[in-house]
Design an enzyme around this catalytic site. Structure first.
Site: not given
Lengths: 326, 323
Positions: B59, B128
């Protein structure tokens, strides 16, 4: 090696050396805001790499940011003005010593975030590949940055996609004041390429011709579409991590510093090489005078330039401006 | 006559926006994990292989590469999938994308779009389930949008891709399957920085962020049966905030409930409340109320998770306290 390449290299190395010596003087005179990091001692690695590139090839760099754009051919005046925080500075007084960027010579951002310039150059290489422009990108980073995870990520992606990029490590042996020996499991950063399918090359960073040759080979490989190369130039910084920083206890042996200053100065080595190759002493001195003149001009320009209007702090935040609450 | 709009899901609207921009301009690229085979808004397979980059799990690396690509002439869309993953990419977004134009004295523009989908309310636990936009609202140089309808999802994502500045699109995953009418005009964009009034009322203002809009509208329906008429606005853009819309609805009602799915402390609602107090204090008839998520990590077990978020009942209750 062609004599004119060596002469130009000598001029650029003298520009870096003289620029940084002038900046160091200006720091002691109290003219320079902020922190200043010099690359004196590392000029052959910088110029050897930059001169293997074309003007429109991209480079990104580090907090030790002066040498890279100068090595790429930047005009010294806006750089010196930036150091003094002037309106005429290359970044209009918003960047300063650690963040030289000069789009006109392909310098797309030096970064004070260690390792920060690595993905920037990798992205520029992606642009070159998508546009099939034939350009390459080169990212300078230090031995300290080689321990940042982003290098591993970018080496891998560049290898997978065969991006036209050169990862160029200026290994000066010290991340600020921590030695490479104390922070690396094995000393050769170039070896890290192998794990990602990227060829790694170690070169003597004090030898302009050697650096230039390995970088030219890496550039040719990148332009052919064969992907990235990791080059590790073993070099040395003569001065402190930061101008004015004095570390008690001496993290570098005095003999080591003396050895590099006296025996391994890249400027002296190239000068000797020019003379050995048949250039006259007079011609060498002319190059030295030319460099000195350019630096004097840059200092005068910077000193005479005005400071920015404080209201300009509110400009250039966005390309498509939005209201800014004060 | 060709159709002017089509009913579709929020997720399909995002996919349509992305596909239109990709087809319409050859400088647009997409980079992210799994995007060739499995991606938010549609996978791309082998079309445009040079401009569709299924990245390794990296990322920070590809979010930073997008900055380099943006300043050298491309318009990258970075799909960060789960919004929590944006923390791994925070350095290039904050230290580079947001600041490069400024720090280089305007030598570059940074037209990069970061897509981050806020999954929450789905038993995915604390790693999440974040709604991280307030942290990024503290970063000058960015723009932040938060679409709440399929139409805005298309229009704001297109505006983000076409903008010459870095824009983060925080998508509400809870809305992905919700349908609405979406304009098919390829030039349709929703301007960044403009809130939208969804319901006019004179008694109280409900200022809503992201997927809370549908809760706010439900609450307004319930309140209407009690004779309380709510002015419901969806901010749509969080950076910059539409101050005129915030103060405009306050002027109409004098009472404000802010509904923000982020955590309470320093959430977007806190800034909106500050704007109201600083610039609209004289128009306030009652204190500002916030309906937000309490300051706890999001738990896994559904009976623990569900009550934490704003819902129509909490919004209606907050309104009643102001009447």
């Amino acid at each position: 090696m062609q004599n004119d390449v060596q002469s130009e290299a000598y001029l650029r190395m003298l520009k870096i050396r003289g620029f940084e010596q002038a900046v160091t003087r200006l720091v002691t005179e109290g003219e320079v805001p902020g922190a200043v990091h010099t690359s004196i001692g590392q000029e052959a690695a910088i110029v050897g790499a930059c001169m293997a590139l074309k003007l429109d090839d991209y480079i990104s760099g580090t907090h030790r940011s002066h040498g890279h754009p100068i090595g790429k051919g930047a005009d010294l005046k806006p750089l010196m003005a930036e150091i003094l925080g002037k309106a005429t500075g290359i970044c209009k007084g918003r960047g300063g010593s650690m963040h030289f960027t000069d789009k006109s010579v392909g310098s797309i951002g030096e970064s004070a975030i260690v390792g920060g310039g690595i993905p920037i150059a990798t992205g520029a290489a992606l642009t070159a590949q998508v546009r099939n422009s034939g350009q390459v990108a080169l990212t300078f980073f230090g031995d300290g940055a080689s321990n940042e995870g982003v290098l591993a990520e970018c080496l891998n992606m560049a290898a997978v996609w065969k991006l036209p990029i050169i990862f160029f490590c200026e290994n000066n042996g010290y991340a600020a004041v921590t030695s490479a020996a104390a922070s690396h499991g094995q000393p050769d950063i170039a070896k890290r390429g192998e794990g990602y399918g990227v060829p790694g090359v170690i070169v003597d960073g004090q030898d302009f011709a050697a650096v230039h040759a390995v970088t030219e080979a890496a550039v040719a490989r990148a332009r052919r579409g064969d992907g990235p190369t990791l080059i590790e130039a073993k070099t040395y910084r003569f001065d402190e991590h930061c101008v004015g920083l004095f570390i008690k206890g001496g993290y570098r042996p005095a003999e080591e510093i003396d050895h590099f200053r006296n025996e391994r100065d890249p400027v002296t080595l190239l000068r000797n090489s020019l003379l050995a190759d048949g250039m006259s002493e007079r011609a060498v001195v002319e190059i030295e005078a030319q460099a000195a003149g350019l630096i004097e001009e840059a200092v005068a320009f910077a000193k005479e330039s005005p400071f920015p209007d404080p209201q300009e702090a509110f400009e250039l935040v966005h390309a498509n401006p939005i209201p800014i609450r004060r | 006559m060709t159709e002017k709009s089509k009913r579709m899901t929020y997720l399909d609207a995002l996919g349509l926006a992305q596909r239109e921009e990709l087809e319409g301009r050859d400088d647009t690229i997409i980079i992210g994990e799994d995007i060739a085979l499995y991606a938010a808004g549609g996978a791309y397979g082998d079309i445009h292989p040079s401009r569709i980059r299924s990245a390794p799990i990296s990322e920070c690396g590809f979010a930073g590469m997008a900055v380099g690509a943006a300043i050298t002439g491309l318009r990258p869309i970075v799909d960060l999938t789960i919004a929590n993953f944006i923390y791994l990419a925070a350095d290039p977004i904050i230290n580079q994308a947001a600041r490069l134009r400024y720090m280089t004295g305007g030598q570059f523009k940074v037209p990069v779009t970061y897509r981050a989908s806020m999954w929450h309310g789905q038993a995915n636990a604390a790693q999440h389930s974040d709604r991280p936009y307030p942290m990024f609202m503290n970063i000058p140089g960015l723009k932040i949008v938060c679409p709440a309808t399929p139409e805005d999802a298309k229009g704001l994502l297109k505006a983000a891709i076409r903008d010459d500045d870095p824009v983060i699109v925080f998508e509400d995953n809870d809305l992905w399957g919700k349908k609405g009418d979406v304009p098919l005009d390829t030039e349709f964009v929703v301007p960044i920085g403009k809130a939208k009034t969804h319901r006019a009322g004179s008694d109280v203002s409900i200022i809503s962020i992201s997927g809370c809009l549908r809760h706010a509208l439900k609450a307004a329906d319930a309140l209407a049966t009690e004779g309380i008429h709510a002015d419901v606005i969806d901010l749509r853009t969080l950076l910059p905030l539409d101050n005129d819309a915030i103060l405009g609805t306050l002027a109409r009602t004098g009472r404000v409930v802010i509904v923000d799915p982020a955590h309470r402390t320093m959430g977007a609602a806190a800034e909106i409340a500050a704007i109201i107090v600083e610039d609209g204090f004289d128009m306030l008839r009652k204190p500002v109320k916030r309906v937000v998520t309490p300051d706890v990590p999001i738990p896994f077990s559904p009976p623990m998770e569900a009550p934490l978020y704003p819902n129509p009942e909490k919004i209606a209750a907050a309104v009643r306290e102001l009447m």
